[in-house]
Design a protein around this motif. Structure first.
Motif, PDB file in Angstrom:
ATOM      1  N   ARG A 116      16.678  22.223 -17.575  1.00  0.00           N
ATOM      2  CA  ARG A 116      17.509  21.706 -16.419  1.00  0.00           C
ATOM      3  C   ARG A 116      17.170  20.873 -15.895  1.00  0.00           C
ATOM      4  N   ASN A 117      16.093  19.699 -16.257  1.00  0.00           N
ATOM      5  CA  ASN A 117      15.983  18.946 -16.413  1.00  0.00           C
ATOM      6  C   ASN A 117      15.334  18.101 -17.029  1.00  0.00           C
ATOM      7  N   GLN A 118      15.168  18.780 -18.249  1.00  0.00           N
ATOM      8  CA  GLN A 118      14.453  17.795 -18.713  1.00  0.00           C
ATOM      9  C   GLN A 118      13.666  16.072 -18.623  1.00  0.00           C
ATOM     10  N   ALA A 119      14.814  15.650 -18.774  1.00  0.00           N
ATOM     11  CA  ALA A 119      14.618  14.176 -18.318  1.00  0.00           C
ATOM     12  C   ALA A 119      13.952  13.966 -17.255  1.00  0.00           C
ATOM     13  N   GLU A 120      14.242  13.927 -16.037  1.00  0.00           N
ATOM     14  CA  GLU A 120      13.495  13.936 -15.067  1.00  0.00           C
ATOM     15  C   GLU A 120      11.970  14.043 -15.455  1.00  0.00           C
ATOM     16  N   VAL A 122       9.728  14.532 -17.608  1.00  0.00           N
ATOM     17  CA  VAL A 122       9.493  13.904 -18.537  1.00  0.00           C
ATOM     18  C   VAL A 122       9.007  11.935 -18.432  1.00  0.00           C
ATOM     19  N   PHE A 180      19.918  22.257 -24.958  1.00  0.00           N
ATOM     20  CA  PHE A 180      20.721  21.946 -24.211  1.00  0.00           C
ATOM     21  C   PHE A 180      21.575  23.271 -23.742  1.00  0.00           C
ATOM     22  N   TRP A 181      21.275  24.639 -23.795  1.00  0.00           N
ATOM     23  CA  TRP A 181      21.858  25.301 -23.727  1.00  0.00           C
ATOM     24  C   TRP A 181      22.059  26.147 -22.633  1.00  0.00           C
ATOM     25  N   GLN A 209      21.327  23.340 -20.086  1.00  0.00           N
ATOM     26  CA  GLN A 209      22.200  22.782 -19.205  1.00  0.00           C
ATOM     27  C   GLN A 209      23.795  22.443 -18.805  1.00  0.00           C
ATOM     28  N   TYR A 210      23.912  22.656 -20.108  1.00  0.00           N
ATOM     29  CA  TYR A 210      25.096  22.499 -20.317  1.00  0.00           C
ATOM     30  C   TYR A 210      25.889  23.981 -19.347  1.00  0.00           C
ATOM     31  N   LEU A 234      25.832  22.293 -16.049  1.00  0.00           N
ATOM     32  CA  LEU A 234      26.968  20.964 -16.126  1.00  0.00           C
ATOM     33  C   LEU A 234      28.185  21.703 -15.529  1.00  0.00           C
TER      34      LEU A 234
END
Lengths: 212, 212
Positions: free
Chosen positions: B101-105, B107, B161-162, B164-165, B168
């Motif tokens: 739900r928050n991969q970018a943050e 990593v 991204f299933w 996270q989509y 959002l």
């Protein structure tokens, strides 16, 4: 865009460049002030902290992307215009790419962004539906209503996670050529529904050789 | 899984449940200690802060997902097993959903996670390629090599991204039925390449009526 003082415009342009290139989480409002050459107090006089700058940038992004996304809903495009049109969408997202590299964290931190983001996502789905409906009614595509809905959702999802996928998979800054790749990957999702398979595959080939 | 003391196992199980349900960013290590009923000092004796807990959970996730993803690479599946197999992948991701739900943050904050995540993404692409290659060589699918590669990438992207989509777009906690929807949306991406369109559409219909 809202009218702004020269200093405000400079703060926003500088912040956008820094957020896009260095990552939003790596940049503080002190960094921004220092790059512009003003004092943190002066910056604070114009914007009360980084989140206020982010909201102002989102306002600009929202205004532009809404205009772009609404175009084919208001007036259907010709088939030949679709590629250019998709390019414009991806370019718009690329220009404000810091919003797309860390959405979940941003909407968690700035709650008013959550609804704004969800609304843009919904609009993306409507835009994709309009494009597909036009291609369908012109006799180019062959699918049922359920497939059309699913494809529209997938295209909206692709617009939204295209940059983050690149970040997670390759861990490098996205080159500008990623825009072409984004357009190409959108078209590749539509081709299987193309009626005149040969004709479209040839067009796609041409696009690929030209751009990717 | 690595052998762990009862307290360590309890810390991990509790943390996973809290991160999944409340959001990782809303939970501190003091919260975790308090839910278990131990002192923050005792927790710290076992894990030096939240990021160490996250890394231990990622180790568990990685071990399980690697086994799952490697299965069709090592031994091709029968067509009828594909649905169940996809279900297992989505369920595995759902069980460790806070990572997604928050991969970018994550990593960005924990650099060692970056490579681990990229490797799993690469493995997802290989798994999708194996599934598609088997369906292709069995004569079910009709596409060229480029389309196969693009489709495999898209399926890997969909796995990633299933959740996270959904977050959002709808801003709600994902219900467990989202797993069925994830599987369905994967299958819908494959159907356009199906040779015997009727047969597969009928199977898909059956799956949809049964599950979604």
């Amino acid at each position: 865009m809202p009218e702004r003082s020269a200093t405000k415009s400079k703060i926003l342009a500088t912040s956008l460049a820094l957020f896009n290139n260095e990552g939003e989480s790596n940049i503080s409002s002190v960094d921004i002030a220092s790059v512009i050459g003003i004092s943190p107090g002066n910056l604070y006089y114009h914007y009360k902290g980084k989140d206020e700058i982010i909201l102002a940038l989102f306002e600009d992004f929202e205004e532009e992307i809404r205009q772009v996304l609404s175009a084919p809903i208001n007036a259907p495009l010709n088939m030949a215009d679709n590629w250019v049109y998709l390019y414009i969408i991806f370019e718009e997202i690329f220009d404000f790419r810091f919003f797309y590299r860390n959405q979940a964290e941003l909407v968690g931190r700035i709650p008013t962004l959550r609804t704004k983001f969800a609304n843009i996502l919904a609009l993306k789905e409507r835009t994709a539906l309009s494009l597909l409906s036009k291609l369908h009614s012109d006799g180019h595509l062959h699918f049922d209503e359920g497939e059309k809905q699913a494809l529209a959702g997938r295209i909206a999802q692709h617009f939204t996670f295209w940059l983050q996928y690149h970040d997670l998979r390759y861990g490098t800054s996205p080159p500008k050529s990623l825009i072409d790749q984004g357009v190409f990957m959108t078209l590749v999702q539509i081709t299987p529904y193309w009626k005149d398979e040969k004709g479209y595959a040839a067009l796609l080939q041409e696009f690929a050789e030209d751009k990717v």
